[in-house]
Design a protein around this motif. Structure first.
Motif, PDB file in Angstrom:
ATOM      1  N   THR A  99       0.844  -1.180   0.000  1.00  0.00           N
ATOM      2  CA  THR A  99       0.000   0.000   0.000  1.00  0.00           C
ATOM      3  C   THR A  99       0.886   1.239   0.000  1.00  0.00           C
ATOM      4  O   THR A  99       1.767   1.367   0.862  1.00  0.00           O
ATOM      5  N   GLN A 100       0.668   2.120  -0.971  1.00  0.00           N
ATOM      6  CA  GLN A 100       1.453   3.344  -1.085  1.00  0.00           C
ATOM      7  C   GLN A 100       0.522   4.545  -1.264  1.00  0.00           C
ATOM      8  O   GLN A 100      -0.438   4.490  -2.023  1.00  0.00           O
ATOM      9  N   ASN A 101       0.827   5.629  -0.572  1.00  0.00           N
ATOM     10  CA  ASN A 101       0.155   6.898  -0.791  1.00  0.00           C
ATOM     11  C   ASN A 101       1.155   7.890  -1.352  1.00  0.00           C
ATOM     12  O   ASN A 101       2.363   7.759  -1.154  1.00  0.00           O
ATOM     13  N   GLY A 102       0.671   8.888  -2.066  1.00  0.00           N
ATOM     14  CA  GLY A 102       1.558   9.898  -2.601  1.00  0.00           C
ATOM     15  C   GLY A 102       1.799   9.740  -4.089  1.00  0.00           C
ATOM     16  O   GLY A 102       1.005   9.144  -4.817  1.00  0.00           O
ATOM     17  N   ASN A 103       2.940  10.268  -4.564  1.00  0.00           N
ATOM     18  CA  ASN A 103       3.229  10.385  -5.979  1.00  0.00           C
ATOM     19  C   ASN A 103       4.490   9.624  -6.366  1.00  0.00           C
ATOM     20  O   ASN A 103       5.408   9.474  -5.566  1.00  0.00           O
ATOM     21  N   ASN A 104       4.511   9.192  -7.622  1.00  0.00           N
ATOM     22  CA  ASN A 104       5.713   8.628  -8.225  1.00  0.00           C
ATOM     23  C   ASN A 104       6.253   7.438  -7.437  1.00  0.00           C
ATOM     24  O   ASN A 104       7.461   7.269  -7.284  1.00  0.00           O
ATOM     25  N   ASN A 105       5.365   6.596  -6.944  1.00  0.00           N
ATOM     26  CA  ASN A 105       5.756   5.384  -6.236  1.00  0.00           C
ATOM     27  C   ASN A 105       5.833   4.204  -7.204  1.00  0.00           C
ATOM     28  O   ASN A 105       5.259   4.221  -8.284  1.00  0.00           O
ATOM     29  N   MET A 106       6.534   3.148  -6.772  1.00  0.00           N
ATOM     30  CA  MET A 106       6.676   1.963  -7.612  1.00  0.00           C
ATOM     31  C   MET A 106       6.598   0.704  -6.755  1.00  0.00           C
ATOM     32  O   MET A 106       7.188   0.637  -5.671  1.00  0.00           O
ATOM     33  N   VAL A 107       5.883  -0.313  -7.270  1.00  0.00           N
ATOM     34  CA  VAL A 107       5.812  -1.634  -6.637  1.00  0.00           C
ATOM     35  C   VAL A 107       6.141  -2.686  -7.685  1.00  0.00           C
ATOM     36  O   VAL A 107       5.571  -2.687  -8.777  1.00  0.00           O
TER      37      VAL A 107
ATOM     38  N   ARG B 260      -1.463  -8.125  -4.078  1.00  0.00           N
ATOM     39  CA  ARG B 260      -2.358  -6.973  -4.107  1.00  0.00           C
ATOM     40  C   ARG B 260      -1.539  -5.691  -3.968  1.00  0.00           C
ATOM     41  O   ARG B 260      -0.665  -5.601  -3.094  1.00  0.00           O
ATOM     42  N   VAL B 261      -1.844  -4.713  -4.821  1.00  0.00           N
ATOM     43  CA  VAL B 261      -1.210  -3.399  -4.773  1.00  0.00           C
ATOM     44  C   VAL B 261      -2.299  -2.346  -4.677  1.00  0.00           C
ATOM     45  O   VAL B 261      -3.268  -2.369  -5.444  1.00  0.00           O
ATOM     46  N   SER B 262      -2.144  -1.415  -3.733  1.00  0.00           N
ATOM     47  CA  SER B 262      -3.047  -0.280  -3.609  1.00  0.00           C
ATOM     48  C   SER B 262      -2.199   0.986  -3.628  1.00  0.00           C
ATOM     49  O   SER B 262      -1.343   1.184  -2.761  1.00  0.00           O
ATOM     50  N   GLN B 263      -2.422   1.839  -4.615  1.00  0.00           N
ATOM     51  CA  GLN B 263      -1.671   3.082  -4.751  1.00  0.00           C
ATOM     52  C   GLN B 263      -2.654   4.248  -4.806  1.00  0.00           C
ATOM     53  O   GLN B 263      -3.488   4.344  -5.692  1.00  0.00           O
ATOM     54  N   GLY B 264      -2.566   5.131  -3.818  1.00  0.00           N
ATOM     55  CA  GLY B 264      -3.475   6.254  -3.731  1.00  0.00           C
ATOM     56  C   GLY B 264      -2.812   7.566  -4.095  1.00  0.00           C
ATOM     57  O   GLY B 264      -1.599   7.648  -4.274  1.00  0.00           O
ATOM     58  N   HIS B 265      -3.588   8.603  -4.156  1.00  0.00           N
ATOM     59  CA  HIS B 265      -3.157   9.947  -4.503  1.00  0.00           C
ATOM     60  C   HIS B 265      -2.665   9.999  -5.944  1.00  0.00           C
ATOM     61  O   HIS B 265      -3.417   9.753  -6.853  1.00  0.00           O
ATOM     62  N   GLY B 266      -1.407  10.286  -6.210  1.00  0.00           N
ATOM     63  CA  GLY B 266      -0.945  10.430  -7.577  1.00  0.00           C
ATOM     64  C   GLY B 266      -1.355  11.756  -8.190  1.00  0.00           C
ATOM     65  O   GLY B 266      -1.563  11.847  -9.401  1.00  0.00           O
ATOM     66  N   GLN B 267      -1.435  12.830  -7.380  1.00  0.00           N
ATOM     67  CA  GLN B 267      -1.892  14.109  -7.908  1.00  0.00           C
ATOM     68  C   GLN B 267      -0.874  14.723  -8.865  1.00  0.00           C
ATOM     69  O   GLN B 267      -1.227  15.368  -9.847  1.00  0.00           O
ATOM     70  N   VAL B 268       0.412  14.569  -8.581  1.00  0.00           N
ATOM     71  CA  VAL B 268       1.455  15.228  -9.361  1.00  0.00           C
ATOM     72  C   VAL B 268       2.045  14.284 -10.391  1.00  0.00           C
ATOM     73  O   VAL B 268       2.123  14.606 -11.577  1.00  0.00           O
ATOM     74  N   ALA B 269       2.483  13.116  -9.948  1.00  0.00           N
ATOM     75  CA  ALA B 269       3.067  12.123 -10.846  1.00  0.00           C
ATOM     76  C   ALA B 269       2.466  10.764 -10.526  1.00  0.00           C
ATOM     77  O   ALA B 269       2.306  10.404  -9.364  1.00  0.00           O
TER      78      ALA B 269
END
Length: 427
Positions: free
Chosen positions: A314-322, A334-343
């Motif tokens: 689980t990742q919040n924010g921008n420009n993350n990688m799994v 299972r991957v959950s990625q939230g936000h992503g407003q900028v990248a």
């Protein structure tokens, strides 16, 4: 190729249930003199040193020995140190090396201690306050000591501290707590290594917690082949709920069956590697747990080789990688990625075997996901473009998703398999 389609609700229901949940470390309650809670029986040593340039060496052989050491130094020479050895083989006719207790307290700068115990049901408690501290704990050895049911706790307050705990044989517990605020709790390193031999092999427990920025934690639990043991538990937390931390590195490597690994990192530029070799294992990573829009640039890599394993990120924010890789049957990722407003964020799931399940959920804008499954009865679910609460529709969209499902007997080039344990740090 056999195709299987399940709903999101169906994927959420299954046999992937584990009894344990992430644990926390209670601060050490340091004992300055013997109490009823301490194990005392054989020999007894109590050393209280004040001032500068103090050394303490304790060697005790036998059963139910107790050692208490307290040092308080200023900075002259920048050096206090402690060396404790409690030893003796555990053999059928003797209980030597059994029920020993060591309690170490150091105040000041430049302190270090080394504590070694052989045998069963021993305890080491060590606390250091100040800068540039170092602690090394060794409980047991591969031969001839059994070293079962031992406990080691290290508590360091400051920055640039180093703590290492090595435990051998089985059913041991280790915790390392390196704490301070984000300004002072910087650059700490911890290393926990637990190896089990095929006696009772009930499983080890390793817990690490670090406050501040740019800290590193490595936890290695080796139970050999799954037939010889497992049920290890590893948990690392970097940062805390009130003082978010960044630049953290965590690595957890486990072998055997029914292991659990948890990593929690609180803000940005964090890296987490998890590797499990065996079956019925669980790996979980949570990054930027506060959900800050300024958090991001985090990386997770999870590698599992065996059957009925589970990997969650689980990742919040921008420009993350799994990046997730699973080899075997009946695995779940299972991957959950939230936000992503900028990248946008990126997620990759590789599964090789049969009856595996992959789920990827991505919110907001500019995300990428890729699933590559080889074998029969695979399931893939990708959900993108979920809008952020309270945000306009323009914050969502421009996502990309690729799903490749191939039968094992189809001559297509598979994804490159990552070599095991390639990310291990050495201190």
């Amino acid at each position: 190729m056999k195709r299987v389609i399940l709903s999101a609700a169906a994927l959420a229901i299954g046999s992937f249930a584990f009894a344990q949940t992430p644990q926390t470390i209670a601060p050490i309650v340091q004992q300055s003199s013997p109490t009823a809670a301490a194990t005392i029986g054989g020999n007894y040593s109590d050393i209280d040193q004040k001032g500068v340039g103090s050394d303490a060496t304790v060697q005790q052989q036998g059963t139910a020995n107790a050692s208490f050491i307290e040092q308080t130094g200023t900075d002259a020479g920048n050096r206090n140190n402690v060396d404790v050895l409690q030893w003796g083989n555990v053999v059928p006719t003797s209980l030597s090396g059994h029920l020993n207790y060591s309690d170490i307290m150091q105040n000041g700068a430049g302190n270090d201690f080394m504590a070694t115990q052989q045998g069963d049901e021993n305890e080491i408690l060590g606390m250091q306050v100040g800068l540039d501290n170092s602690a090394i704990v060794q409980q047991g050895a591969n031969v001839p000591q059994q070293a079962e049911n031992n406990l080691a706790k290290v508590d360091q307050d400051g920055k640039d501290n180093f703590a290492e705990v090595q435990q051998r044989y089985d059913d041991n517990e280790s915790s390392i707590f390196q704490r301070n605020d984000a300004a002072a709790g910087v650059g700490n390193r911890s290393f926990q290594s637990q190896e089990a031999n095929p006696n009772q092999t009930a499983g080890h427990t390793a817990i690490g917690e670090q406050w501040g920025d740019n800290n590193e934690s490595v936890q290695i639990q080796d139970s050999g082949s799954p037939a010889l043991g497992g049920a290890n538990y590893a948990d690392v937390k970097q940062g805390d709920a009130t003082t978010e931390a960044s630049g953290a590195f965590a690595q957890q490597v486990q072998s055997g069956a029914s292991n659990e690994a948890y990593a929690t990192q609180y803000l940005a530029n964090d890296t987490s590697y998890q590797e499990q070799l065996g079956s019925d294992n669980k790996a979980v990573v949570n990054q930027n747990t506060g959900g800050s829009s300024s958090g991001g640039d985090n990386l997770v890599e999870q590698y599992q080789d065996g059957d009925r394993n589970e990997a969650r990120s689980t990742q919040n924010g921008n420009n993350n990688m799994v990046n997730q890789e699973q080899y075997g049957q009946d695995n779940y990722s299972r991957v959950s990625q939230g936000h992503g407003q900028v990248a946008g964020n990126m997620a990759t799931s590789i599964q090789d075997g049969s009856l595996n399940h992959s789920v990827i959920n991505q919110r907001a804008n500019g995300n990428m996901s890729m699933v590559d499954q080889t074998g029969n009865g695979q399931t893939s679910l990708i959900n993108q473009n979920a809008p952020l609460a309270g945000q306009p529709a323009l914050t969502s969209g421009q996502n990309n998703a690729t799903v490749i499902q191939r039968n094992a007997n189809i001559a297509l080039t598979p994804q490159a398999r990552r070599a095991a344990a390639t990310k291990r740090h050495s201190f």
